[in-house]
Design a protein around this motif. Structure first.
Motif, PDB file in Angstrom:
ATOM      1  N   ALA A 145     -26.343  28.284  16.492  1.00 44.96           N
ATOM      2  CA  ALA A 145     -26.874  27.691  17.719  1.00 44.96           C
ATOM      3  C   ALA A 145     -26.030  26.491  18.092  1.00 44.96           C
ATOM      4  CB  ALA A 145     -28.332  27.278  17.522  1.00 44.96           C
ATOM      5  N   THR A 146     -25.770  26.346  19.385  1.00 44.98           N
ATOM      6  CA  THR A 146     -24.923  25.255  19.859  1.00 44.98           C
ATOM      7  C   THR A 146     -25.611  24.345  20.874  1.00 44.98           C
ATOM      8  OG1 THR A 146     -23.975  26.513  21.708  1.00 44.98           O
ATOM      9  CG2 THR A 146     -22.905  26.741  19.550  1.00 44.98           C
ATOM     10  N   GLY A 147     -26.810  24.677  21.322  1.00 49.31           N
ATOM     11  CA  GLY A 147     -27.475  23.899  22.363  1.00 49.31           C
ATOM     12  C   GLY A 147     -28.084  22.613  21.842  1.00 49.31           C
ATOM     13  N   ASP A 148     -28.238  21.626  22.739  1.00 51.75           N
ATOM     14  CA  ASP A 148     -28.919  20.378  22.417  1.00 51.75           C
ATOM     15  C   ASP A 148     -30.427  20.616  22.408  1.00 51.75           C
ATOM     16  OD1 ASP A 148     -26.397  19.258  22.532  1.00 51.75           O
ATOM     17  OD2 ASP A 148     -26.674  18.401  24.531  1.00 51.75           O
ATOM     18  N   VAL A 149     -31.130  19.978  21.459  1.00 55.62           N
ATOM     19  CA  VAL A 149     -32.585  20.118  21.380  1.00 55.62           C
ATOM     20  C   VAL A 149     -33.218  18.739  21.297  1.00 55.62           C
ATOM     21  CG1 VAL A 149     -32.631  22.427  20.395  1.00 55.62           C
ATOM     22  CG2 VAL A 149     -32.411  20.500  18.881  1.00 55.62           C
ATOM     23  N   ASN A 209     -40.498  15.988  20.155  1.00 55.59           N
ATOM     24  CA  ASN A 209     -41.285  15.030  19.397  1.00 55.59           C
ATOM     25  C   ASN A 209     -41.081  15.191  17.896  1.00 55.59           C
ATOM     26  OD1 ASN A 209     -43.189  13.138  18.591  1.00 55.59           O
ATOM     27  ND2 ASN A 209     -44.932  14.502  18.898  1.00 55.59           N
ATOM     28  N   GLU A 210     -41.622  16.281  17.307  1.00 55.58           N
ATOM     29  CA  GLU A 210     -41.468  16.465  15.859  1.00 55.58           C
ATOM     30  C   GLU A 210     -41.212  17.928  15.519  1.00 55.58           C
ATOM     31  OE1 GLU A 210     -44.981  15.145  13.896  1.00 55.58           O
ATOM     32  OE2 GLU A 210     -46.164  16.891  14.483  1.00 55.58           O
ATOM     33  N   ASP A 211     -40.754  18.146  14.274  1.00 52.04           N
ATOM     34  CA  ASP A 211     -40.326  19.458  13.797  1.00 52.04           C
ATOM     35  C   ASP A 211     -39.231  20.000  14.701  1.00 52.04           C
ATOM     36  OD1 ASP A 211     -42.145  19.363  11.692  1.00 52.04           O
ATOM     37  OD2 ASP A 211     -43.725  20.334  12.862  1.00 52.04           O
ATOM     38  N   ILE A 212     -38.129  19.251  14.737  1.00 53.20           N
ATOM     39  CA  ILE A 212     -36.999  19.569  15.601  1.00 53.20           C
ATOM     40  C   ILE A 212     -35.774  19.844  14.733  1.00 53.20           C
ATOM     41  CG2 ILE A 212     -35.676  18.850  17.620  1.00 53.20           C
ATOM     42  CD1 ILE A 212     -38.707  18.730  18.031  1.00 53.20           C
ATOM     43  N   GLY A 213     -35.112  20.977  14.942  1.00 54.06           N
ATOM     44  CA  GLY A 213     -33.916  21.298  14.177  1.00 54.06           C
ATOM     45  C   GLY A 213     -32.839  21.922  15.043  1.00 54.06           C
ATOM     46  N   GLY A 214     -31.591  21.680  14.686  1.00 55.51           N
ATOM     47  CA  GLY A 214     -30.494  22.261  15.449  1.00 55.51           C
ATOM     48  C   GLY A 214     -30.520  23.768  15.455  1.00 55.51           C
ATOM     49  N   LEU A 215     -31.040  24.376  14.381  1.00 57.56           N
ATOM     50  CA  LEU A 215     -31.142  25.837  14.285  1.00 57.56           C
ATOM     51  C   LEU A 215     -32.590  26.310  14.361  1.00 57.56           C
ATOM     52  CD1 LEU A 215     -29.043  28.246  13.641  1.00 57.56           C
ATOM     53  CD2 LEU A 215     -30.198  28.288  11.421  1.00 57.56           C
ATOM     54  N   ILE A 216     -33.456  25.717  13.518  1.00 57.19           N
ATOM     55  CA  ILE A 216     -34.852  26.129  13.418  1.00 57.19           C
ATOM     56  C   ILE A 216     -35.740  24.889  13.446  1.00 57.19           C
ATOM     57  CG2 ILE A 216     -36.583  27.187  11.921  1.00 57.19           C
ATOM     58  CD1 ILE A 216     -34.402  29.017  10.838  1.00 57.19           C
ATOM     59  N   GLN A 225     -27.179  13.938  13.269  1.00 54.57           N
ATOM     60  CA  GLN A 225     -28.129  13.923  12.160  1.00 54.57           C
ATOM     61  C   GLN A 225     -27.406  13.910  10.819  1.00 54.57           C
ATOM     62  OE1 GLN A 225     -31.471  13.617  12.518  1.00 54.57           O
ATOM     63  NE2 GLN A 225     -31.160  13.548  14.748  1.00 54.57           N
ATOM     64  N   SER A 226     -27.814  12.993   9.949  1.00 55.72           N
ATOM     65  CA  SER A 226     -27.204  12.909   8.619  1.00 55.72           C
ATOM     66  C   SER A 226     -27.893  13.807   7.609  1.00 55.72           C
ATOM     67  CB  SER A 226     -27.233  11.459   8.115  1.00 55.72           C
ATOM     68  OG  SER A 226     -28.572  10.967   8.076  1.00 55.72           O
ATOM     69  N   ASN A 227     -29.099  14.295   7.932  1.00 58.42           N
ATOM     70  CA  ASN A 227     -29.852  15.166   7.021  1.00 58.42           C
ATOM     71  C   ASN A 227     -30.009  16.558   7.623  1.00 58.42           C
ATOM     72  OD1 ASN A 227     -30.418  13.131   5.052  1.00 58.42           O
ATOM     73  ND2 ASN A 227     -31.993  12.314   6.427  1.00 58.42           N
ATOM     74  N   GLY A 228     -29.866  17.569   6.759  1.00 61.33           N
ATOM     75  CA  GLY A 228     -30.037  18.944   7.220  1.00 61.33           C
ATOM     76  C   GLY A 228     -31.479  19.294   7.471  1.00 61.33           C
ATOM     77  N   PHE A 229     -32.399  18.737   6.656  1.00 59.70           N
ATOM     78  CA  PHE A 229     -33.834  18.978   6.799  1.00 59.70           C
ATOM     79  C   PHE A 229     -34.509  17.698   7.281  1.00 59.70           C
ATOM     80  CE2 PHE A 229     -32.530  21.904   3.401  1.00 59.70           C
ATOM     81  CZ  PHE A 229     -33.041  23.104   3.863  1.00 59.70           C
ATOM     82  N   GLY A 230     -35.453  17.846   8.204  1.00 57.67           N
ATOM     83  CA  GLY A 230     -36.206  16.689   8.640  1.00 57.67           C
ATOM     84  C   GLY A 230     -37.333  16.363   7.686  1.00 57.67           C
ATOM     85  N   GLN A 231     -38.016  17.390   7.178  1.00 58.11           N
ATOM     86  CA  GLN A 231     -39.131  17.199   6.268  1.00 58.11           C
ATOM     87  C   GLN A 231     -39.234  18.393   5.331  1.00 58.11           C
ATOM     88  OE1 GLN A 231     -43.144  17.538   7.760  1.00 58.11           O
ATOM     89  NE2 GLN A 231     -43.822  15.761   6.597  1.00 58.11           N
ATOM     90  N   TYR A 271     -25.089  28.243  11.193  1.00 56.36           N
ATOM     91  CA  TYR A 271     -24.693  26.866  11.479  1.00 56.36           C
ATOM     92  C   TYR A 271     -25.297  26.399  12.795  1.00 56.36           C
ATOM     93  CZ  TYR A 271     -20.873  28.159  14.794  1.00 56.36           C
ATOM     94  OH  TYR A 271     -20.126  28.618  15.861  1.00 56.36           O
ATOM     95  N   ALA A 272     -25.355  25.069  12.941  1.00 57.86           N
ATOM     96  CA  ALA A 272     -25.858  24.443  14.163  1.00 57.86           C
ATOM     97  C   ALA A 272     -24.980  23.256  14.505  1.00 57.86           C
ATOM     98  CB  ALA A 272     -27.304  23.992  13.978  1.00 57.86           C
ATOM     99  N   VAL A 273     -24.720  23.071  15.813  1.00 59.56           N
ATOM    100  CA  VAL A 273     -23.819  21.990  16.230  1.00 59.56           C
ATOM    101  C   VAL A 273     -24.324  21.201  17.433  1.00 59.56           C
ATOM    102  CG1 VAL A 273     -21.818  23.202  15.289  1.00 59.56           C
ATOM    103  CG2 VAL A 273     -22.413  23.504  17.697  1.00 59.56           C
ATOM    104  N   GLY A 274     -25.455  21.579  18.028  1.00 61.65           N
ATOM    105  CA  GLY A 274     -25.956  20.862  19.193  1.00 61.65           C
ATOM    106  C   GLY A 274     -26.583  19.532  18.825  1.00 61.65           C
ATOM    107  N   ASN A 275     -26.623  18.603  19.761  1.00 64.93           N
ATOM    108  CA  ASN A 275     -27.245  17.302  19.524  1.00 64.93           C
ATOM    109  C   ASN A 275     -28.745  17.467  19.308  1.00 64.93           C
ATOM    110  OD1 ASN A 275     -28.506  14.585  21.049  1.00 64.93           O
ATOM    111  ND2 ASN A 275     -26.834  14.227  19.631  1.00 64.93           N
ATOM    112  N   VAL A 276     -29.284  16.762  18.302  1.00 69.79           N
ATOM    113  CA  VAL A 276     -30.689  16.916  17.921  1.00 69.79           C
ATOM    114  C   VAL A 276     -31.377  15.557  17.975  1.00 69.79           C
ATOM    115  CG1 VAL A 276     -32.283  17.677  16.118  1.00 69.79           C
ATOM    116  CG2 VAL A 276     -30.062  18.825  16.388  1.00 69.79           C
ATOM    117  N   THR A 277     -32.435  15.444  18.773  1.00 70.26           N
ATOM    118  CA  THR A 277     -33.177  14.188  18.862  1.00 70.26           C
ATOM    119  C   THR A 277     -34.675  14.460  18.846  1.00 70.26           C
ATOM    120  OG1 THR A 277     -33.078  14.254  21.291  1.00 70.26           O
ATOM    121  CG2 THR A 277     -31.374  12.994  20.155  1.00 70.26           C
ATOM    122  N   GLY A 278     -35.427  13.529  18.235  1.00 70.39           N
ATOM    123  CA  GLY A 278     -36.874  13.645  18.178  1.00 70.39           C
ATOM    124  C   GLY A 278     -37.512  12.293  17.974  1.00 70.39           C
ATOM    125  N   ASP A 279     -38.829  12.231  18.182  1.00 75.11           N
ATOM    126  CA  ASP A 279     -39.548  10.967  18.107  1.00 75.11           C
ATOM    127  C   ASP A 279     -40.151  10.699  16.737  1.00 75.11           C
ATOM    128  OD1 ASP A 279     -38.993  10.515  20.795  1.00 75.11           O
ATOM    129  OD2 ASP A 279     -40.803  11.571  21.449  1.00 75.11           O
TER     130      ASP A 279
END
Length: 277
Positions: free
Chosen positions: A140-144, A147-154, A203-209, A166-174
């Protein structure tokens, strides 16, 4: 069975809301409710979901049985280039919003999504909220953003076997449930040979939680050009994946790997300009 289909330039404004908010929205199908095969299907366009919904995807909104039991779905060699704006919705994915597919016979393979997504919870560049199944050779390459449970791929995964992605899009969440690859991973399943771009995702971490597995964060330079062959361990660059060269036209274009049998043209890339604004 749905094969060899292209839908280009679709525009969907879903008016689902109120009490009927678990209906699903997708360019190909809002719902995939029985054992199915989808092969070589490609869609592009835009989905606007102004009201609350659960299950919005560029290709398919919801893939699960009407009784919410797993189905035996095979989705292969497909893609979605669909931007999604669904700020009140959850379980939103660039390819599929919500899935419940059999852990042994349900597969998503050799596919990709490139659309940008703005939604609320459970958002993934490829799949928003998957339960079960084997996901192999996808990206996945799109930006996502949400709020929560946000991932570049899943976004929010359970009992998923993920391999070679792999995932390369910008990932942001609250919240802190935000990862370069997966927002949250629970239950069984496994993650192997999967990567995210620490620079482009932000993102420096592959998993958020919760999640754990064989995931590696790499720089853009390490994931592009011929260096990808060396750094993306486990990827089969003989038959399944192909590297794409770094080009120097109008500045440097760092091109990520693509799938041999499902080629994205032009390849996904990051641009680095030598000068200018």
């Amino acid at each position: 069975v749905i094969i060899n289909l292209t839908i280009a330039g679709a525009y969907i404004e879903s008016g689902i809301g109120g009490e009927n908010w678990d209906e699903g929205t997708g360019v190909l199908a809002g719902q995939l409710r029985s054992d199915s095969k989808v092969n070589n299907v490609h869609v592009s366009g835009y989905i606007e979901q102004p009201q609350r919904d659960v299950g919005t995807g560029g290709l398919i909104g919801i893939a699960e049985n009407v009784s919410f039991t797993p189905i035996s779905a095979e989705i292969t060699n497909s893609s979605a280039d669909v931007d999604i704006t669904a700020e009140q919705s959850s379980r939103v994915g660039g390819l599929i919003g919500k899935t419940s597919i059999d852990e042994t016979t349900g597969t998503l393979s050799d596919s990709y999504a490139t659309g940008d997504i703005v939604a609320e919870n459970g958002i993934g560049g490829l799949v928003g909220d998957p339960y079960g199944g084997t996901f192999e050779n996808n990206y996945a390459t799109g930006d996502v953003s949400g709020n929560e449970d946000i991932g570049g791929l899943i976004g929010d995964a359970s009992n998923v076997n993920l391999n070679k992605a792999y995932a390369v899009g910008n990932v942001t969440g609250d919240s802190n449930h935000v990862g370069g690859l997966i927002g949250s991973l629970s239950g069984g399943g496994s993650v192997q040979d999967s990567y995210w771009d620490i620079e482009s995702t932000g993102q420096s971490n592959g998993f958020g939680q919760f999640g754990s597995g064989d995931v590696t964060g790499l720089t853009t330079a390490e994931m592009t050009g011929t260096d990808a062959d060396t750094n993306l361990g486990g990827f089969d660059f003989t038959t399944t994946w192909v590297t794409n060269p770094v080009t120097e036209s109008n500045g440097y274009s760092w091109q990520y790997p693509t799938l041999t049998n499902n080629t994205q043209t032009p390849p996904p890339s990051q641009s680095l300009y030598a000068g200018g604004d």
